[in-house]
Design a protein around this motif. Structure first.
Motif, PDB file in Angstrom:
ATOM      1  N   GLY A  47      -1.046  -1.071   2.769  1.00 29.47           N
ATOM      2  CA  GLY A  47      -1.643   0.561   3.612  1.00 29.47           C
ATOM      3  C   GLY A  47      -0.709   0.584   4.434  1.00 29.47           C
ATOM      4  N   PHE A  48       1.125   0.409   4.142  1.00 30.33           N
ATOM      5  CA  PHE A  48       1.485   0.938   5.064  1.00 30.33           C
ATOM      6  C   PHE A  48       2.283   2.252   4.398  1.00 30.33           C
ATOM      7  N   LEU A  49       2.842   3.355   5.658  1.00 29.65           N
ATOM      8  CA  LEU A  49       3.474   4.356   5.270  1.00 29.65           C
ATOM      9  C   LEU A  49       5.482   3.405   5.279  1.00 29.65           C
ATOM     10  N   THR A  50       6.173   4.180   4.798  1.00 26.51           N
ATOM     11  CA  THR A  50       7.779   4.142   4.981  1.00 26.51           C
ATOM     12  C   THR A  50       8.800   4.889   5.497  1.00 26.51           C
ATOM     13  N   THR A  51       9.096   5.175   4.847  1.00 29.59           N
ATOM     14  CA  THR A  51      11.084   5.825   5.807  1.00 29.59           C
ATOM     15  C   THR A  51      12.581   4.785   4.818  1.00 29.59           C
ATOM     16  N   ILE A  52      12.757   5.637   4.226  1.00 30.11           N
ATOM     17  CA  ILE A  52      13.852   5.192   3.799  1.00 30.11           C
ATOM     18  C   ILE A  52      15.632   5.120   3.834  1.00 30.11           C
ATOM     19  N   ASP A  53      16.257   4.559   4.289  1.00 34.70           N
ATOM     20  CA  ASP A  53      17.467   4.972   4.975  1.00 34.70           C
ATOM     21  C   ASP A  53      18.207   4.208   4.225  1.00 34.70           C
ATOM     22  N   VAL A  54      19.268   4.968   3.036  1.00 36.07           N
ATOM     23  CA  VAL A  54      20.873   4.527   2.237  1.00 36.07           C
ATOM     24  C   VAL A  54      21.968   4.283   3.345  1.00 36.07           C
ATOM     25  N   SER A 242      -4.549  11.256  13.338  1.00 36.69           N
ATOM     26  CA  SER A 242      -3.218  12.258  11.810  1.00 36.69           C
ATOM     27  C   SER A 242      -2.926  12.537  13.019  1.00 36.69           C
ATOM     28  N   ARG A 243      -2.402  13.184  13.828  1.00 35.88           N
ATOM     29  CA  ARG A 243      -1.568  13.745  15.000  1.00 35.88           C
ATOM     30  C   ARG A 243      -0.580  12.374  15.309  1.00 35.88           C
ATOM     31  N   PHE A 244      -0.227  11.880  15.043  1.00 35.55           N
ATOM     32  CA  PHE A 244       0.760  10.704  15.327  1.00 35.55           C
ATOM     33  C   PHE A 244       0.924   9.165  14.345  1.00 35.55           C
ATOM     34  N   GLU A 245       1.668   7.906  14.796  1.00 36.30           N
ATOM     35  CA  GLU A 245       2.151   7.459  13.955  1.00 36.30           C
ATOM     36  C   GLU A 245       2.797   6.773  14.275  1.00 36.30           C
ATOM     37  N   PHE A 246       2.275   5.170  14.591  1.00 41.49           N
ATOM     38  CA  PHE A 246       3.536   4.162  14.704  1.00 41.49           C
ATOM     39  C   PHE A 246       4.964   3.868  13.757  1.00 41.49           C
ATOM     40  N   GLN A 247       5.680   3.418  14.069  1.00 41.58           N
ATOM     41  CA  GLN A 247       7.203   3.183  13.096  1.00 41.58           C
ATOM     42  C   GLN A 247       8.119   1.889  13.963  1.00 41.58           C
ATOM     43  N   MET A 248       8.059   1.571  12.995  1.00 38.56           N
ATOM     44  CA  MET A 248       8.693  -0.146  13.137  1.00 38.56           C
ATOM     45  C   MET A 248      10.258  -0.416  12.223  1.00 38.56           C
ATOM     46  N   LEU A 249      10.343  -1.497  12.956  1.00 38.27           N
ATOM     47  CA  LEU A 249      12.263  -1.755  11.491  1.00 38.27           C
ATOM     48  C   LEU A 249      11.387  -3.004  10.595  1.00 38.27           C
ATOM     49  N   LEU A 250      11.275  -2.620   9.364  1.00 33.47           N
ATOM     50  CA  LEU A 250      11.465  -3.456   8.398  1.00 33.47           C
ATOM     51  C   LEU A 250      11.865  -5.268   9.010  1.00 33.47           C
ATOM     52  N   GLY A 251      11.441  -6.244   9.101  1.00 27.21           N
ATOM     53  CA  GLY A 251      10.819  -7.592   9.670  1.00 27.21           C
ATOM     54  C   GLY A 251      11.038  -7.716  10.610  1.00 27.21           C
ATOM     55  N   VAL A 252      10.705  -6.241  12.178  1.00 23.51           N
ATOM     56  CA  VAL A 252      10.731  -6.934  13.178  1.00 23.51           C
ATOM     57  C   VAL A 252       9.234  -6.494  13.566  1.00 23.51           C
ATOM     58  N   ALA A 259      -0.969  -5.892  13.360  1.00 22.73           N
ATOM     59  CA  ALA A 259      -2.517  -5.459  14.161  1.00 22.73           C
ATOM     60  C   ALA A 259      -2.270  -4.059  14.108  1.00 22.73           C
ATOM     61  N   LEU A 260      -1.976  -3.502  14.844  1.00 21.82           N
ATOM     62  CA  LEU A 260      -1.705  -2.077  14.924  1.00 21.82           C
ATOM     63  C   LEU A 260      -2.222  -1.524  13.245  1.00 21.82           C
ATOM     64  N   LEU A 261      -2.034  -1.890  11.740  1.00 16.39           N
ATOM     65  CA  LEU A 261      -2.452  -1.587  10.789  1.00 16.39           C
ATOM     66  C   LEU A 261      -4.189  -1.764  10.740  1.00 16.39           C
ATOM     67  N   ALA A 262      -4.429  -3.291  11.229  1.00 16.72           N
ATOM     68  CA  ALA A 262      -5.598  -3.215  11.832  1.00 16.72           C
ATOM     69  C   ALA A 262      -6.625  -3.020  11.678  1.00 16.72           C
ATOM     70  N   GLN A 263      -6.022  -1.950  13.127  1.00 11.60           N
ATOM     71  CA  GLN A 263      -6.570  -1.681  14.520  1.00 11.60           C
ATOM     72  C   GLN A 263      -7.247   0.096  13.907  1.00 11.60           C
ATOM     73  N   GLY A 264      -6.916   0.506  12.362  1.00  7.94           N
ATOM     74  CA  GLY A 264      -6.907   2.105  11.928  1.00  7.94           C
ATOM     75  C   GLY A 264      -5.886   2.343  12.446  1.00  7.94           C
ATOM     76  N   PHE A 265      -4.671   2.164  12.952  1.00  7.61           N
ATOM     77  CA  PHE A 265      -3.767   3.322  13.046  1.00  7.61           C
ATOM     78  C   PHE A 265      -3.099   3.267  11.684  1.00  7.61           C
ATOM     79  N   ASN A 266      -1.924   4.321  11.616  1.00  6.73           N
ATOM     80  CA  ASN A 266      -1.368   5.415  10.551  1.00  6.73           C
ATOM     81  C   ASN A 266       0.450   4.149  11.421  1.00  6.73           C
ATOM     82  N   VAL A 267       0.847   3.139  10.342  1.00  9.88           N
ATOM     83  CA  VAL A 267       2.249   2.154  10.866  1.00  9.88           C
ATOM     84  C   VAL A 267       3.149   2.439   9.744  1.00  9.88           C
ATOM     85  N   ARG A 268       4.342   3.175   9.731  1.00 10.24           N
ATOM     86  CA  ARG A 268       5.685   3.612   9.302  1.00 10.24           C
ATOM     87  C   ARG A 268       6.571   2.686   9.573  1.00 10.24           C
TER      88      ARG A 268
END
Length: 306
Positions: A47-54, A242-252, A259-268
């Motif tokens: 259920g997460f969104l992702t951003t990929i960095d090479v 739909s106007r915002f999302e939370f973003q966090m680093l992989l593994g952190v 918990a943010l995802l469970a509350q219905g927030f979009n998390v990347r």
């Protein structure tokens, strides 16, 4: 504590490379595109969104910049084949910003054009203070060209209060983070050089003003107090999710992320991968001695637990 953190940061090169490699598996998706694809697919399924960095730092030659551009194009092709909708994180210096502006912009445009054809967005990463203006200028050009692209801003910089005005006026897509580079105190908001909590009021102001101005905002932080303050404001103001999302680093801070995802927030989740796993792992620690001790302790503790 500050002395111990600095000592911890300087001690990182003494840690066996094999240990850093094992530890990095939590924070880096892998060396290969296949490994990265497996990781992002699992995150999307959850259920997460992702951003990929090479992974890769400043290109020192045109050949290095071209190699990085090819890596992004290969990634885009693989994502399109796998029907994975994601976002790219693009570091302009890795594509030759400090070598040749025009050639760099040509590479970035090729990447963004290919990404757009697959329904993939991108975010231009923000680097140290020496690149800030050039990055903002490049972003303005790319945005004006119609590419689906956003820009990262660092709340700990004094200049961000001015830089964000034009972006808000254009309703630009933004990723707002605290900032990680070790900058001179003259460039930082008051108190930030000794206490990262001093950045929080500026962070909240930038996020709230940008959202109210009509921008989409990626709220990039692991600070629990900051997240609580912002979720409270977002709910009081009844801001559409739909106007915002939370973003966090992989593994952190994975429990907080879940918990943010469970509350219905979009998390990347920011997912780095590539051959430069060692450089990424060590740089993230050495770039900020104030948190080096905590990161190193957490990583070692996690390794022992496994």
């Amino acid at each position: 504590m500050r002395i111990l953190n600095t000592m911890a940061a300087h001690a990182i090169p003494l840690v066996p490379r094999s240990l850093i490699r094992r530890i990095s598996r939590r924070y880096v998706a892998g060396e290969t595109l296949d490994e990265a694809h497996t990781r992002i697919h699992a995150l999307h399924t959850a259920g997460f969104l992702t951003t990929i960095d090479v992974l890769g730092e400043t290109a020192s030659t045109a050949d290095e910049a071209e190699s990085m551009a090819r890596s992004y194009l290969q990634l885009i092709e693989a994502l399109g084949t796998g029907n994975e909708t994601t976002e790219l994180s693009i570091k302009l210096t890795a594509l030759g910003l400090l070598l040749d502006d025009a050639a760099c912009m040509s590479r970035v445009s090729r990447i963004l054009r290919a990404a757009a054809s697959k329904g993939i967005r991108a975010c231009i990463d923000m680097e140290d203070i020496h690149c800030t203006q050039r990055t903002l200028d490049a972003f303005a050009t790319l945005e004006a060209s119609g590419f689906p692209v956003g820009i990262a801003l660092q709340a700990y910089l004094k200049r961000t209060s001015d830089d964000i005005i034009a972006l808000q006026a254009r309703k630009s897509r933004m990723r707002i983070c605290k900032g990680i580079y070790a900058e001179a105190a003259a460039h930082l908001v008051d108190g930030a050089s000794s206490d990262r909590a001093a950045i929080n009021p500026h962070f909240v102001r930038h996020v709230s003003n940008a959202i109210q101005a009509g921008s989409f905002v990626g709220i990039a932080t692991h600070d629990a107090h900051l997240i609580d303050a912002l979720t409270g404001w977002l709910q009081r103001e009844q801001i559409a999710r739909s106007r915002f999302e939370f973003q966090m680093l992989l593994g952190v801070c994975e429990s907080q992320r879940d918990a943010l995802l469970a509350q219905g927030f979009n998390v990347r989740v920011y997912v780095p991968y590539g051959r430069d796993w060692y450089g990424y792992s060590t740089r993230r620690i050495k770039e900020n001695p104030r948190i080096a001790g905590y990161i190193l302790a957490a990583m070692i503790s996690g390794e022992r637990a496994r």
